[in-house]
Design a protein around this motif. Sequence first.
Motif, PDB file in Angstrom:
ATOM      1  N   GLY A 267       0.827  -1.197   0.000  1.00 21.88           N
ATOM      2  CA  GLY A 267       0.000   0.000   0.000  1.00 21.88           C
ATOM      3  C   GLY A 267       0.865   1.252   0.000  1.00 21.88           C
ATOM      4  N   PRO A 268       0.238   2.423  -0.170  1.00 23.15           N
ATOM      5  CA  PRO A 268       1.021   3.667  -0.169  1.00 23.15           C
ATOM      6  C   PRO A 268       1.750   3.849   1.145  1.00 23.15           C
ATOM      7  CG  PRO A 268      -1.344   4.105  -0.068  1.00 23.15           C
ATOM      8  CD  PRO A 268      -1.194   2.656  -0.341  1.00 23.15           C
ATOM      9  N   ALA A 269       2.873   4.542   1.110  1.00 21.35           N
ATOM     10  CA  ALA A 269       3.673   4.762   2.309  1.00 21.35           C
ATOM     11  C   ALA A 269       2.833   5.426   3.381  1.00 21.35           C
ATOM     12  CB  ALA A 269       4.891   5.616   1.975  1.00 21.35           C
ATOM     13  N   GLU A 270       3.113   5.062   4.633  1.00 22.48           N
ATOM     14  CA  GLU A 270       2.310   5.572   5.738  1.00 22.48           C
ATOM     15  C   GLU A 270       2.451   7.064   5.941  1.00 22.48           C
ATOM     16  OE1 GLU A 270       6.094   3.788   7.626  1.00 22.48           O
ATOM     17  OE2 GLU A 270       4.820   3.501   5.885  1.00 22.48           O
ATOM     18  N   GLY A 271       3.496   7.654   5.362  1.00 22.86           N
ATOM     19  CA  GLY A 271       3.719   9.091   5.513  1.00 22.86           C
ATOM     20  C   GLY A 271       4.586   9.384   6.724  1.00 22.86           C
ATOM     21  N   GLY A 272       5.139  10.576   6.735  1.00 22.79           N
ATOM     22  CA  GLY A 272       6.028  10.956   7.825  1.00 22.79           C
ATOM     23  C   GLY A 272       5.269  11.191   9.116  1.00 22.79           C
ATOM     24  N   LEU A 273       6.043  11.283  10.188  1.00 23.21           N
ATOM     25  CA  LEU A 273       5.473  11.484  11.512  1.00 23.21           C
ATOM     26  C   LEU A 273       5.592  12.929  11.976  1.00 23.21           C
ATOM     27  CD1 LEU A 273       6.787   8.253  13.256  1.00 23.21           C
ATOM     28  CD2 LEU A 273       4.399   8.884  13.011  1.00 23.21           C
ATOM     29  N   LEU A 355       9.561   8.129  20.453  1.00 20.19           N
ATOM     30  CA  LEU A 355       8.643   8.742  21.405  1.00 20.19           C
ATOM     31  C   LEU A 355       8.288  10.117  20.867  1.00 20.19           C
ATOM     32  CD1 LEU A 355       7.162   8.571  24.129  1.00 20.19           C
ATOM     33  CD2 LEU A 355       9.193   9.594  25.188  1.00 20.19           C
ATOM     34  N   LEU A 356       7.038  10.296  20.460  1.00 20.74           N
ATOM     35  CA  LEU A 356       6.646  11.519  19.762  1.00 20.74           C
ATOM     36  C   LEU A 356       6.637  12.750  20.654  1.00 20.74           C
ATOM     37  CD1 LEU A 356       3.735  10.167  17.503  1.00 20.74           C
ATOM     38  CD2 LEU A 356       6.119  10.544  16.892  1.00 20.74           C
ATOM     39  N   VAL A 357       6.637  12.544  21.981  1.00 17.66           N
ATOM     40  CA  VAL A 357       6.625  13.700  22.895  1.00 17.66           C
ATOM     41  C   VAL A 357       7.926  13.775  23.695  1.00 17.66           C
ATOM     42  CG1 VAL A 357       4.122  13.766  23.091  1.00 17.66           C
ATOM     43  CG2 VAL A 357       5.439  12.349  24.674  1.00 17.66           C
ATOM     44  N   GLY A 358       8.934  13.045  23.265  1.00 17.85           N
ATOM     45  CA  GLY A 358      10.179  12.966  24.034  1.00 17.85           C
ATOM     46  C   GLY A 358      10.883  14.294  24.201  1.00 17.85           C
ATOM     47  N   GLY A 359      10.948  15.090  23.129  1.00 23.24           N
ATOM     48  CA  GLY A 359      11.642  16.366  23.221  1.00 23.24           C
ATOM     49  C   GLY A 359      10.882  17.374  24.062  1.00 23.24           C
ATOM     50  N   LYS A 360       9.552  17.393  23.937  1.00 20.34           N
ATOM     51  CA  LYS A 360       8.738  18.388  24.641  1.00 20.34           C
ATOM     52  C   LYS A 360       8.742  18.147  26.152  1.00 20.34           C
ATOM     53  CE  LYS A 360       6.906  21.208  23.004  1.00 20.34           C
ATOM     54  NZ  LYS A 360       7.303  22.630  22.819  1.00 20.34           N
ATOM     55  N   TYR A 406      18.536  11.686  20.933  1.00 22.31           N
ATOM     56  CA  TYR A 406      17.790  12.899  20.594  1.00 22.31           C
ATOM     57  C   TYR A 406      18.488  13.606  19.441  1.00 22.31           C
ATOM     58  CZ  TYR A 406      15.348  17.349  21.032  1.00 22.31           C
ATOM     59  OH  TYR A 406      14.591  18.456  20.774  1.00 22.31           O
ATOM     60  N   HIS A 407      17.743  13.871  18.381  1.00 21.67           N
ATOM     61  CA  HIS A 407      18.291  14.537  17.200  1.00 21.67           C
ATOM     62  C   HIS A 407      17.847  15.997  17.228  1.00 21.67           C
ATOM     63  CE1 HIS A 407      19.358  10.570  15.649  1.00 21.67           C
ATOM     64  NE2 HIS A 407      18.149  10.184  16.022  1.00 21.67           N
ATOM     65  N   GLN A 408      18.789  16.858  17.518  1.00 20.85           N
ATOM     66  CA  GLN A 408      18.496  18.272  17.713  1.00 20.85           C
ATOM     67  C   GLN A 408      17.849  18.894  16.482  1.00 20.85           C
ATOM     68  OE1 GLN A 408      19.284  19.948  20.692  1.00 20.85           O
ATOM     69  NE2 GLN A 408      18.075  21.645  19.886  1.00 20.85           N
ATOM     70  N   ALA A 409      18.329  18.514  15.308  1.00 21.71           N
ATOM     71  CA  ALA A 409      17.831  19.139  14.075  1.00 21.71           C
ATOM     72  C   ALA A 409      16.357  18.853  13.831  1.00 21.71           C
ATOM     73  CB  ALA A 409      18.662  18.669  12.887  1.00 21.71           C
ATOM     74  N   THR A 410      15.927  17.643  14.139  1.00 24.31           N
ATOM     75  CA  THR A 410      14.542  17.254  13.867  1.00 24.31           C
ATOM     76  C   THR A 410      13.682  17.232  15.120  1.00 24.31           C
ATOM     77  OG1 THR A 410      15.134  14.912  14.117  1.00 24.31           O
ATOM     78  CG2 THR A 410      15.263  15.857  11.905  1.00 24.31           C
ATOM     79  N   GLY A 411      14.298  17.325  16.290  1.00 22.62           N
ATOM     80  CA  GLY A 411      13.543  17.281  17.528  1.00 22.62           C
ATOM     81  C   GLY A 411      12.947  15.931  17.830  1.00 22.62           C
ATOM     82  N   THR A 412      13.549  14.863  17.296  1.00 26.19           N
ATOM     83  CA  THR A 412      13.006  13.519  17.493  1.00 26.19           C
ATOM     84  C   THR A 412      13.826  12.750  18.516  1.00 26.19           C
ATOM     85  OG1 THR A 412      14.323  12.623  15.670  1.00 26.19           O
ATOM     86  CG2 THR A 412      12.114  13.431  15.151  1.00 26.19           C
TER      87      THR A 412
END
Length: 778
Positions: A267-273, A355-360, A406-412
């Motif tokens: 199927g089509p790619a799930e898309g970015g997060l 973790l989608l809220v890790g940086g915050k 933790y990737h500073q550039a992307t905040g992930t």
Amino acid sequence: MAMWIQAQQLQGEALHQMQALYGQHFPIEVRHYLAQWIESQLWDSVELDNPAEEAKAKHLLDSLMAELQRKAQHQVGEDGFLLKIKLGHYATQLKGTYDRCPLELVRCIKHILHSEQRLVQEATNTSCGTAGQALDSLSQRHQQINQAFEELRLATQESENELRKLQHSQEYFIIQYQENLRIQGLISSLASLPLAERTPSETTLQSKRATVEAWLTREVTTLQKYRLDLSEQHQKTVSLLRKQQTLILDEELIQWKRRQQLSGNGGPAEGGLDVLQSWCEKLADLIWQNRQQIRRCEHLTQQLPLPSPMEELLGKLNVEITDIVSALVTSTFIIEKQPPQVLKTQTKFAATVRLLVGGKLNVHMNPPQVKAVIVSEQQAKALLKNESTRNDSSGEILNNNCVMEYHQATGTLSAHFRNMSLKRIKRSDRRGAESVTEEKFTVLFESQFSVGGNELVFHVKTLSLPVVVIVHGSQDNNATATVLWDNAFAEPGRVPFMVPDKVLWPQLCEALDMKYKAEMHSGRGLAEDNLVFLAQKAFPSSSNNPEDYRNITISWESLPGRNFTFWQWFDGVVELMKKYLKPHWNDGAILGFVNKQQAQDMLLSKPNGTFLLRFSDSEIGGITIAWVAENPNKTGERLVWNLLPYTTKDFSIRSLADRISDLNHLLFLYPDRPKDEVFSKYYTPPLSKAVDGYVKPQIKQVVPEFTTPNPEPGPSYMEQAASPTVSNTASFNIFPPMSDSMLDTDGDFDLDDTMDVARHVDELLRRPLVNQWSSQQS
């Protein structure tokens, strides 16, 4: 460069978000002056989780440095001189930052480009909506979510203002309360004085006390109202937060996970997060602000107890919003890159959790460690019921611990498992006739971390999509079939890993077409007549009318008269096409989904030598050639003949195009295309000379009954590669001629009579034979 031009037109909040993408990690000036070069590079072709891709990333970094230096050298004039120095500085800065980790540069630029594309798309959709054009459902949902965030932001700001107002009022109330106590003390101290002396002062103090007490009485009512209004406002905000979180986690995130599962079927790619992460981070920020406000309210009520149901109400609100925080954190611990769903033991594999809220929530300040274990279907059910599994696993995974980065550039904040390997697997007692390739496992990822200075501690876990464990490549086909069915028909929120036993035929057609299109990498999927063929295969004695199959269900079971399932047969076809025949399918050279009777009807109306390619009915992953020719045993009679099916083993030795070239009796690809016109671009060029004094033998095939001399033969391979030590009359044979019983017009064959290709290949280099390759008929 088109994307950068559009990005520069952004306004308001979108412009601020775009500017926030840049910084020391990647200056916006570099994006501006190298816009065309940056947008022309294949950043998405680099797999960030594959260490082997580091060389490709290093090449991109070096190219970026070269472009910056080249741009700097072309600057002239006073302004050009300053820009030249600045660009040179950026080149040095970027090289120092990313030289040891070039993959991080790729990660950074991919994040920037995808974010810009999203912002431009959202801005375009918004402007279209302003112009009165209808937004699609996706844009409407996103607009709804963004509007809700704005409403929550304003509500949170308003409650913050009200809280400060309450705090100031309460502090002034306490000051006046202390003043009233001071006045009472002064009045008490006057009691020891004679009446004549104390009366004037006492009268003044009593009047002042009465004024202060009256104010305090009124202020108590005011404070109680402030507190109640603030509690009701927090109730509304918490309710909105829960609604927004449900929309994002239970709809948007679940849909993303479903797209991720379907992408396993092509199927089509799930898309970015990135969009989901930005929403989750906004949620985390707002939830945390409101939680802190509620706790400050609790502190104020403890500081100044007043008769009110406020304390109980705040306690409930605190519990509720803490539950919301917990749900957000545990639900946003997700698998960004799934482990392979067909998992072979002793083979390296990778996965990524995020973790989608890790940086915050500043989880990255003390990076947590993630552990991966493999568990059975029953253990997965117990985990979802919060039942203890005694930390048992169903196997042993090597390199199964990883610290989140933790990737500073992307905040992930993510953990990249790059070198896991399943050392062993412990299987359960199988039910009935269930085979090992129908047994499902899952990889459990779990971690523990705290937020708010150890105020809240979370134990998070997430399960991968179901995986089937194999120990040998021969099991891959059946295992893939199990995974295909699961991916296609699993429902959100199911009990692991339940799937329906039967589905409607149109549902299966959708899954088949999705898989086939993806594997062929082209728009040519399964046509209506292909699906009719498949329906007739699944439902023998059925009609040719597609409408007759609309309400028929198909189950996970063996095909009539076969020892394999429909899915296993289809997956075998897909695997064969993907590995060896994809160009021919995309060229339209393979009809494929045609049965023996249909092939005969089609070919008998065509000239002798016309042939077509169809998939074998009897063998998984087999394809056969059917052609029309004269019956050698009966003059004037024309028959349709079928070769013994080719499989991946055959094409690993000699390609389809070369095999068709070998057979001189094949002249036209159905309906009337000369075979060389279709296949010549895929023929293997003949060797023109010997190597180190040796001539390499060539493998060719013939059908003895249809052997004809090549028209106008040119110099032979041996003559072209003449060697003084080799006779030009020497030839090489692989197989002896086949018996007539293995080739007939009905296409029947006995697998016991077929020859093992692999066994004879070894003989090729050991003994001289006759230059023939016998082929059998299907």
